[in-house]
Scaffold this active site. Structure first.
Site, short mmCIF file in Angstrom:
data_model
loop_
_atom_site.label_atom_id
_atom_site.label_comp_id
_atom_site.label_asym_id
_atom_site.label_seq_id
_atom_site.Cartn_x
_atom_site.Cartn_y
_atom_site.Cartn_z
N GLY A 281 48.92 50.30 5.33
CA GLY A 281 49.76 49.15 5.02
C GLY A 281 49.69 48.82 3.55
N GLU A 316 45.05 41.86 0.92
CA GLU A 316 44.69 42.70 -0.23
C GLU A 316 44.19 41.85 -1.39
OE1 GLU A 316 44.45 45.79 0.36
OE2 GLU A 316 45.49 45.60 2.28
N GLU A 338 36.58 44.41 5.23
CA GLU A 338 37.82 44.41 5.98
C GLU A 338 37.92 43.25 6.97
OE1 GLU A 338 40.24 45.92 5.05
OE2 GLU A 338 39.45 47.58 3.86
#
Length: 873
Positions: A281, A316, A338
């Site tokens: 992504g 991000e 993450e």
């Protein structure tokens, strides 16, 4: 020694290397001036790395190159034939201070790993970008490719004149380069980075469209900060780069995270590039974040898609602090960055943007990914054992991301939001530009909160499996509860503590189901706890895990299940509806709810769902219920009912709205295996019918053409001619992929043979490979039966010869999972299950990563077959 297979760096090797050396800085020169020439498959790469070492020690650099031309260690030139061993450059007899220069030729990639090269079919322009996580920087330059060996990087890139070139640092100079492989090239020099890991370095080069902006921030002490912003995409997509929206989100995020973490954005500039054929992504390269260009929407976008993009952008951005500024020492602690970013993606979307439904989307879709992964034999704790790089590659999964974020959400409730934020700030202060793992995180949490976070970590981070929570309610003839207990069925035998809410729903105005009360329950690490607060309640719906505060599957009690099936669309609260859809879906996957009942719920309530994301997910699950969970005798009838309803709703949908576009996409998916509406869909494509307001762009057009091709009967010259006209008119990347998928979908032996040859050859790029596999898998089972044995026969060769990313696409994509269970047969004895188990038995020494995929695919198939066995015919 050039053929040595040693790309799979182990944790022990990485730890040994870390104990020996400390890296200071890199200078990397890449000559990409010949990239536009498709006949040139390699590029010159020169790396100089300076580092300290234990005097007299031996170590190695990582490098996956076409050729190595020279290796110079502390001024002494070594013979590459002597020191290059597979993917490593051996460094003998090191000094206390070292300088090593390696000159090599790297390979342009078509797999999305390393330096990827893409030729735009729209205009022939060539685009380059890098993608490294977990360890593909070594495909571009020689390096110590592990996360804890951080260093400063200074990149220089030689590229054709007129190209945009970017990297992590700020571009300091651009001047003609007379020594380039191609004349007229320009050398772009970038400033040195702060100390970062190899896997987040990045290079972008090509005739990208570029839009610039700026973020400004005023601090409470009166100081000010300014960060240059930029967006990149292919020139042929520039009209679809919605820069205003993207810059607004970027500014909102930078303000939110700077204030939340009490530490200014640390990387100078913030650029974001949308790139083709991207495997992920997005990727958190500091100063140059890369995204899949699927986040640009030539066909239009639903709110759910826009919310997903905003979530990814925030995910991000949070990595700039958690992951880039402070990095995990090895991939065991991948979850730490993450899970944190997954949590922050939703949290920042709710707090800083207009997408207030982000936590609903997380509960509805992202946690389903975690539940699915956590029920496999290969599940693992959030803090996983990652012995090597292949294992690391496979742990970018639903456990690491979604389950980790769900338990972090619990942690915030456990320690308090304020202490959690204070702990994050302290972690950044202590470990900036270095590494931190689980123990470091727990230490600052304990200090900030005063709570026993070790006990929490042991229960939630160190164990695997998902529990199922349900209510045992004894009701009298009037429906009043006389006894209530919350039950926990452990996943993988582990009982965990849960703090959650029970929500009671009763009929209100306009016959809506409204929440009339909540009960807070603390379930210890036990099988049950009584809930006396529910005694006397006559609520027809009691929802376990109201507001989605814990991580567990929910099973509805019989009365609540009946209420959900009859009245789900009457539930007023969006999160509660998402929770109910999730409960129904998990019951269907667990063979406890008939797939026809789930599809019936979608038919009765799905079209009334106002939240675009929840509606889209319900539709996707309905398709899976039909194609995978329903038994073959019931499948065609169930599929026809669903497709008829979708087409009816599509014809009646408001022009230009989210629902119209979502319905059109759902109709295209269902029509791949049902030709009942083929004539009308063909008329839509060829202009004989119309749906006002529907953006019939390349993606949707090719989805419909694929459906028409897959359901055609034999050779259809008129359809073939129409497909050729469509392809000639559509020279976009979407058209290229759509045409490949559609050709492979044609239900003839010749089309399947051609698709198989293309798939098993080595000419397709990553996305073309997946598109061709998708089309190949469509069509009658008898067409695919001859390829079953070929699949199992080629597995080891595929894994040995392809990169792990490309091999994974092949092994997962071609697994013969579209299998049916004959009535009365045992799922465990199904021929595909038996053949998979035979392969695993005969290949006990096969790579663990390959075996893991086969084990998981077998389990997915078994789950579908069990649902078929339990379903009504």
């Amino acid at each position: 020694m050039a053929g040595v297979r040693n790309e799979n760096l182990s944790r022990r090797e990485a730890a040994d290397r870390s104990a020996l050396i400390a890296v200071e800085d890199y200078e990397v020169l890449l000559d990409l001036s010949a990239a536009p020439d498709p006949a040139v498959g390699t590029f010159p790469t020169t790396t100089t790395v300076r580092f300290r070492a234990e005097e007299g020690a031996q170590s190695f650099l990582d490098l996956v190159a076409a050729t190595v031309e020279s290796v110079v260690v502390n001024g002494t030139e070594l013979d590459p034939d002597d020191v290059v061993e597979g993917a490593r450059v051996r460094l003998p007899s090191l000094a206390a201070h070292n300088e090593v220069t390696v000159v090599a030729r790297g390979r342009y990639s078509r797999s999305g790993e390393g330096l990827h090269r893409f030729t735009d079919p729209a205009d022939g322009a060539v685009y380059l970008y890098t993608q490294y996580e977990p360890a593909d920087a070594r495909r571009v330059f020689a390096c110590f490719d592990q996360p804890d060996l951080k260093a400063s990087f200074r990149f220089a890139v030689v590229a054709p004149q007129g190209w945009e070139v970017s990297s992590n640092g700020v571009r300091m100079a651009a001047a003609p380069e007379p020594a380039a492989e191609r004349a007229g090239a320009v050398r772009h020099a970038f400033s040195a980075t702060e100390r970062i890991s190899t896997y987040i370095t990045a290079v972008l080069a090509g005739p990208y469209a570029r839009v610039t902006g700026e973020w400004r921030h005023a601090f409470e002490d009166g100081s000010r900060m300014s960060v240059p912003l930029a967006l990149y995409c292919r020139a042929s997509l520039a009209e679809h780069l919605d820069a205003r929206e993207l810059f607004d989100l970027t500014r909102q995020g930078l303000t939110f995270f700077t204030e939340l973490f009490g530490r200014p954005y640390p990387f100078g500039k913030y650029e974001q590039a949308f790139v083709p054929e991207y495997n992920l992504g997005a990727m958190e390269n500091p100063g140059l974040v890369t995204f899949t260009e699927e986040y640009l929407f030539p066909d239009g976008a639903t709110r759910a898609q826009l919310q997903g993009r905003a979530n990814t952008l925030m995910h991000e951005m949070s990595h700039m602090w958690f992951g880039d500024l402070v990095t995990m020492p090895w991939w065991d602690d991948l979850w730490l960055k993450e899970s944190f970013a997954e949590f922050m993606g939703a949290h920042a979307s709710v707090r800083a943007t207009d997408f207030e439904e982000a936590w609903i989307s997380f509960a509805d879709r992202r946690k389903a990914w975690a539940y699915r992964q956590d029920q496999l034999p290969t599940t693992h704790p959030v803090v996983a054992d990652v012995p090597d790089l292949e294992a690391a590659k496979q742990n970018f999964d639903g456990i690491t991301y979604a389950k980790g974020a769900a338990v972090l959400k619990q942690l915030v409730a456990f320690v308090g939001y304020g202490p959690f934020v204070a702990a994050c700030r302290e972690l950044f202060r202590r470990h900036a530009w270095g590494c931190a793992g689980l123990e470091d995180f727990l230490a600052v949490l304990a200090e900030a909160s005063g709570r026993d976070v070790r006990g929490w970590a042991d229960a939630w981070l160190g164990t695997a499996g998902v529990a199922t929570l349900s209510l045992d309610l004894a009701r009298d003839d009037d429906g009043a509860v006389g006894f209530a207990a919350l039950l926990q069925e452990p996943g993988s035998g582990v009982l965990r503590p849960h703090r959650l809410l029970l929500g009671s729903y009763e009929r209100g105005p306009e016959d809506l189901l409204v929440r009339t009360g909540t009960v807070e329950v603390e379930l210890p690490a036990a099988a049950s706890v009584e809930v006396p607060e529910l005694v006397g309640s006559t609520a027809p719906l009691v929802l376990v895990n109201e507001e989605d505060l814990t991580y567990a599957k929910v099973r509805l009690d019989p009365v609540s299940l009946a209420t959900a099936l009859s009245s789900l669309s009457s539930v007023e609260d969006g999160m509660a509806r998402a929770q109910l859809w999730s409960a129904l879906w998990n019951a269907a996957r667990d063979a406890e709810l008939d797939p026809s009942d789930f599809v019936g719920a979608v038919l009765d309530h799905g079209f009334d769902e106002p939240l675009a994301g929840v509606f889209a997910t319900a539709g996707d699950r309905a398709v899976e219920a039909v194609e995978r969970l329903a038994p073959r005798p019931a499948r065609a009838r169930l599929r026809g009912r669903l497709l008829d309803a979708v087409v009816r709703e599509l014809r009646a949908a408001d022009p230009g709205g989210d629902r119209q576009l979502a319905l059109a996409r759902l109709a295209a998916r269902l029509a791949r295996r049902d030709g009942g509406h083929a004539a009308w869909l063909r008329d839509l494509l060829e202009g004989r019918a119309a749906l006002p307001g529907l953006p019939l762009g390349p993606e949707l057009r090719w989805a419909l053409w694929t459906a028409l091709a897959a359901t055609a009967t034999g050779e259809d010259p008129a359809l073939t001619a129409a497909l050729e006209r469509e392809q000639a008119a559509d020279r976009t990347r979407t058209g290229l992929l759509g045409a490949a998928r559609t050709r492979a979908a044609v239900p003839t032996p010749q089309a399947k043979a051609a698709a198989w040859a293309a798939i098993t050859g080595e000419e397709l790029s990553n996305e073309l490979l997946t598109a061709t596999i998708t089309g190949f898998r469509l069509g009658p089972p008898e067409l695919l039966e001859p390829y079953r044995e070929r699949y199992f026969a080629m597995l080891e060769e595929v894994w040995a010869q392809r990169s792990i990313g490309m091999a994974t696409r092949l092994v997962e994509g071609l697994y013969p999972s579209d299998a049916d269970l004959e009535p009365g047969h045992d799922p465990a004895r199904h021929p595909v299950v038996a053949r998979t188990e035979l392969w695993l038995s005969n290949h006990a020494g096969a790579p663990a990563a390959l075996r893991r995929i086969l084990v998981e695919e077998r389990e997915h198939l078994l789950r579908a077959l069990r649902a078929q066995a339990a379903a009504r015919g």
